[in-house]
Design a protein around this motif. Structure first.
Motif, short mmCIF file in Angstrom:
data_model
loop_
_atom_site.label_atom_id
_atom_site.label_comp_id
_atom_site.label_asym_id
_atom_site.label_seq_id
_atom_site.Cartn_x
_atom_site.Cartn_y
_atom_site.Cartn_z
N GLU A 110 48.02 -61.05 -35.35
CA GLU A 110 48.18 -62.51 -35.24
C GLU A 110 46.84 -63.20 -34.98
O GLU A 110 46.60 -64.30 -35.49
N LEU A 111 45.98 -62.59 -34.18
CA LEU A 111 44.67 -63.18 -33.87
C LEU A 111 43.72 -63.14 -35.06
O LEU A 111 42.91 -64.04 -35.25
N GLY A 112 43.81 -62.10 -35.86
CA GLY A 112 42.88 -61.93 -36.97
C GLY A 112 41.67 -61.13 -36.52
O GLY A 112 41.71 -60.39 -35.53
N GLU A 113 40.58 -61.30 -37.22
CA GLU A 113 39.38 -60.50 -36.95
C GLU A 113 38.81 -60.79 -35.56
O GLU A 113 38.41 -61.91 -35.26
N ILE A 114 38.79 -59.75 -34.73
CA ILE A 114 38.26 -59.86 -33.37
C ILE A 114 36.73 -59.79 -33.46
O ILE A 114 36.18 -58.86 -34.05
N VAL A 115 36.06 -60.79 -32.84
CA VAL A 115 34.60 -60.83 -32.91
C VAL A 115 33.92 -60.63 -31.55
O VAL A 115 32.74 -60.33 -31.49
N PHE A 116 34.67 -60.80 -30.45
CA PHE A 116 34.05 -60.69 -29.13
C PHE A 116 35.11 -60.49 -28.07
O PHE A 116 36.18 -61.10 -28.13
N VAL A 117 34.82 -59.64 -27.09
CA VAL A 117 35.69 -59.43 -25.94
C VAL A 117 34.83 -59.59 -24.69
O VAL A 117 33.76 -59.00 -24.60
N GLU A 118 35.31 -60.41 -23.75
CA GLU A 118 34.56 -60.61 -22.51
C GLU A 118 35.44 -60.24 -21.32
O GLU A 118 36.55 -60.75 -21.18
N VAL A 119 34.92 -59.33 -20.49
CA VAL A 119 35.60 -58.93 -19.26
C VAL A 119 34.54 -58.94 -18.16
O VAL A 119 33.60 -58.15 -18.20
N GLU A 120 34.69 -59.85 -17.22
CA GLU A 120 33.75 -59.95 -16.10
C GLU A 120 34.45 -59.69 -14.77
O GLU A 120 33.99 -60.14 -13.73
N THR A 121 35.55 -58.95 -14.82
CA THR A 121 36.36 -58.73 -13.62
C THR A 121 36.31 -57.30 -13.12
O THR A 121 37.12 -56.93 -12.26
N VAL A 122 35.42 -56.46 -13.64
CA VAL A 122 35.33 -55.07 -13.17
C VAL A 122 35.01 -55.09 -11.68
O VAL A 122 34.14 -55.82 -11.21
N GLY A 123 35.80 -54.32 -10.92
CA GLY A 123 35.64 -54.26 -9.48
C GLY A 123 36.55 -55.23 -8.73
O GLY A 123 36.64 -55.17 -7.51
N GLU A 124 37.22 -56.12 -9.47
CA GLU A 124 38.12 -57.09 -8.84
C GLU A 124 39.56 -56.60 -8.87
O GLU A 124 39.98 -55.92 -9.80
#
Length: 125
Positions: free
Chosen positions: A34-48
């Protein structure tokens, strides 16, 4: 549509695979389609430690940006750093190479509240 039977699913199209005391989280084949071509993933919650339904990151496709939501309460232990250079892994293989985070599940009873393969299949029709 690929829907592995050994996973649990959310109504928001995340999946959860339990391995020992930890679990892997990603988005479903349906969601990536449904989203189509994924171009970027952001995860800034490591350790939370985050509650179920809280955003742990964002996923950007050519047409849109969507929040990624925790399926259960847990601590974000690891981000799949391969996605930094290869976000297309989510499109190509959402359940293996395309996993997004590894978590320490805080309340294993919550896993039973997630959707089974059959329930998720009914949800997406």
């Amino acid at each position: 549509m690929n829907l592995p039977e050994n996973l649990k699913y959310t109504k928001d199209h995340e999946w959860l695979r339990v391995e020992g005391d930890n679990a892997y989280v990603g988005i479903t084949d349906y969601a990536q389609h449904e989203l189509g071509e994924i171009v970027f993933v952001e995860v800034e919650t490591v350790g939370e430690t985050l509650a179920a339904d809280n955003a742990f990151g964002t996923i950007e496709a050519v047409k849109t940006v969507s929040e990624l939501l925790m399926p259960v309460d847990g601590e974000v232990l690891e981000f799949n750093e391969d996605l930094e250079d290869h976000p297309e892994y989510i499109n190509d293989d959402p359940y293996q190479n395309g996993w997004i985070i590894k978590i320490d599940v805080k309340d294993v009873a919550q896993i039973d509240d997630l959707l089974s393969h059959e329930e998720y299949e009914k949800l997406i029709g």
